[in-house]
Design a protein around this motif. Sequence first.
Motif, PDB file in Angstrom:
ATOM      1  N   UNK A   5       0.825  -1.205   0.000  1.00 54.06           N
ATOM      2  CA  UNK A   5       0.000   0.000   0.000  1.00 54.06           C
ATOM      3  C   UNK A   5       0.863   1.260   0.000  1.00 54.06           C
ATOM      4  N   UNK A   6       0.298   2.322  -0.535  1.00 54.09           N
ATOM      5  CA  UNK A   6       0.973   3.614  -0.535  1.00 54.09           C
ATOM      6  C   UNK A   6       0.924   4.194   0.879  1.00 54.09           C
ATOM      7  N   UNK A   7       2.056   4.704   1.331  1.00 50.29           N
ATOM      8  CA  UNK A   7       2.138   5.401   2.611  1.00 50.29           C
ATOM      9  C   UNK A   7       2.289   6.884   2.323  1.00 50.29           C
ATOM     10  N   UNK A   8       1.783   7.705   3.223  1.00 48.31           N
ATOM     11  CA  UNK A   8       1.807   9.149   3.030  1.00 48.31           C
ATOM     12  C   UNK A   8       2.671   9.799   4.105  1.00 48.31           C
ATOM     13  N   UNK A   9       3.596  10.638   3.650  1.00 41.26           N
ATOM     14  CA  UNK A   9       4.381  11.462   4.556  1.00 41.26           C
ATOM     15  C   UNK A   9       3.880  12.893   4.431  1.00 41.26           C
ATOM     16  N   UNK A  10       3.723  13.562   5.556  1.00 39.17           N
ATOM     17  CA  UNK A  10       3.393  14.978   5.555  1.00 39.17           C
ATOM     18  C   UNK A  10       4.626  15.726   6.027  1.00 39.17           C
ATOM     19  N   UNK A  11       5.123  16.618   5.174  1.00 41.15           N
ATOM     20  CA  UNK A  11       6.360  17.337   5.462  1.00 41.15           C
ATOM     21  C   UNK A  11       6.064  18.828   5.462  1.00 41.15           C
ATOM     22  N   UNK A  25      12.684   9.075   6.964  1.00 37.86           N
ATOM     23  CA  UNK A  25      11.240   8.813   6.948  1.00 37.86           C
ATOM     24  C   UNK A  25      10.893   7.736   5.920  1.00 37.86           C
ATOM     25  N   UNK A  26      11.549   7.811   4.759  1.00 34.74           N
ATOM     26  CA  UNK A  26      11.309   6.812   3.709  1.00 34.74           C
ATOM     27  C   UNK A  26      11.846   5.447   4.147  1.00 34.74           C
ATOM     28  N   UNK A  27      13.024   5.413   4.747  1.00 34.94           N
ATOM     29  CA  UNK A  27      13.589   4.140   5.217  1.00 34.94           C
ATOM     30  C   UNK A  27      12.697   3.502   6.278  1.00 34.94           C
ATOM     31  N   UNK A  38      13.269  -5.127  -3.576  1.00 35.52           N
ATOM     32  CA  UNK A  38      12.237  -4.498  -4.393  1.00 35.52           C
ATOM     33  C   UNK A  38      12.640  -3.097  -4.796  1.00 35.52           C
ATOM     34  N   UNK A  39      11.617  -2.274  -4.981  1.00 37.62           N
ATOM     35  CA  UNK A  39      11.823  -0.889  -5.383  1.00 37.62           C
ATOM     36  C   UNK A  39      10.943   0.004  -4.525  1.00 37.62           C
ATOM     37  N   UNK A  40      11.505   1.128  -4.122  1.00 33.36           N
ATOM     38  CA  UNK A  40      10.762   2.146  -3.383  1.00 33.36           C
ATOM     39  C   UNK A  40      10.544   3.330  -4.316  1.00 33.36           C
ATOM     40  N   UNK A  41       9.282   3.680  -4.514  1.00 31.21           N
ATOM     41  CA  UNK A  41       8.927   4.824  -5.345  1.00 31.21           C
ATOM     42  C   UNK A  41       8.509   5.959  -4.414  1.00 31.21           C
ATOM     43  N   UNK A  42       9.125   7.131  -4.609  1.00 28.63           N
ATOM     44  CA  UNK A  42       8.804   8.324  -3.829  1.00 28.63           C
ATOM     45  C   UNK A  42       8.265   9.356  -4.816  1.00 28.63           C
ATOM     46  N   UNK A  43       7.045   9.841  -4.553  1.00 26.92           N
ATOM     47  CA  UNK A  43       6.364  10.735  -5.483  1.00 26.92           C
ATOM     48  C   UNK A  43       5.797  11.940  -4.739  1.00 26.92           C
ATOM     49  N   UNK A 123       7.407  27.679  -0.797  1.00 26.85           N
ATOM     50  CA  UNK A 123       7.029  27.534   0.604  1.00 26.85           C
ATOM     51  C   UNK A 123       6.999  28.858   1.335  1.00 26.85           C
ATOM     52  N   UNK A 124       6.823  28.755   2.641  1.00 26.52           N
ATOM     53  CA  UNK A 124       6.641  27.512   3.388  1.00 26.52           C
ATOM     54  C   UNK A 124       5.236  26.946   3.201  1.00 26.52           C
ATOM     55  N   UNK A 125       5.179  25.621   3.218  1.00 26.03           N
ATOM     56  CA  UNK A 125       3.921  24.895   3.017  1.00 26.03           C
ATOM     57  C   UNK A 125       3.964  23.540   3.720  1.00 26.03           C
ATOM     58  N   UNK A 126       2.809  22.919   3.771  1.00 26.54           N
ATOM     59  CA  UNK A 126       2.718  21.510   4.153  1.00 26.54           C
ATOM     60  C   UNK A 126       2.675  20.724   2.858  1.00 26.54           C
ATOM     61  N   UNK A 127       3.553  19.758   2.726  1.00 23.37           N
ATOM     62  CA  UNK A 127       3.653  18.973   1.498  1.00 23.37           C
ATOM     63  C   UNK A 127       3.348  17.509   1.777  1.00 23.37           C
ATOM     64  N   UNK A 128       2.802  16.860   0.775  1.00 23.05           N
ATOM     65  CA  UNK A 128       2.507  15.434   0.832  1.00 23.05           C
ATOM     66  C   UNK A 128       3.527  14.694  -0.008  1.00 23.05           C
ATOM     67  N   UNK A 129       4.019  13.584   0.519  1.00 17.14           N
ATOM     68  CA  UNK A 129       4.936  12.712  -0.215  1.00 17.14           C
ATOM     69  C   UNK A 129       4.355  11.316  -0.149  1.00 17.14           C
ATOM     70  N   UNK A 130       4.160  10.681  -1.314  1.00 16.16           N
ATOM     71  CA  UNK A 130       3.687   9.311  -1.367  1.00 16.16           C
ATOM     72  C   UNK A 130       4.868   8.369  -1.514  1.00 16.16           C
TER      73      UNK A 130
END
Length: 136
Positions: A5-11, A25-27, A38-43, A123-130
Amino acid sequence: MRVKNVKVLNVRTSQRDEFVDITSMVQRIVDESGVKSGICVVFVPHTTAGVTINEGYDQSVKFDILKKLSQLVPLNDNYRHSEGNSDSHIKASLIGSSVCVPIFDGKLTLGTWQRIFLCEFDGPRSRTVYVQIVQA
């Protein structure tokens, strides 16, 4: 191939232009997935932010990249876009919106000095990273 499943990071960013190191955070997401190979995709789903991999040890590298991007794409250059952030859109297009990192033995396979950065250009902003893990 099995997709986790896709996980969401809020930065939260704090400056108009900055690189935020999100590697740990990605690790952590890779660790939680249990995937060993496998492969980790960061978007990044934003038109004024991007994601890249570059040196994280020497902080002047981030400074140099941001300085050069600002020289190549100045803040005010008679752009047609009326929101005042045309430079941000162009910088984000140059950097790109995703990276793929191989996973080996449960770890992101990055070079010695490499880190994953969220690149903020409006920025500054709140950003989403999938983050999505694809198991080999």
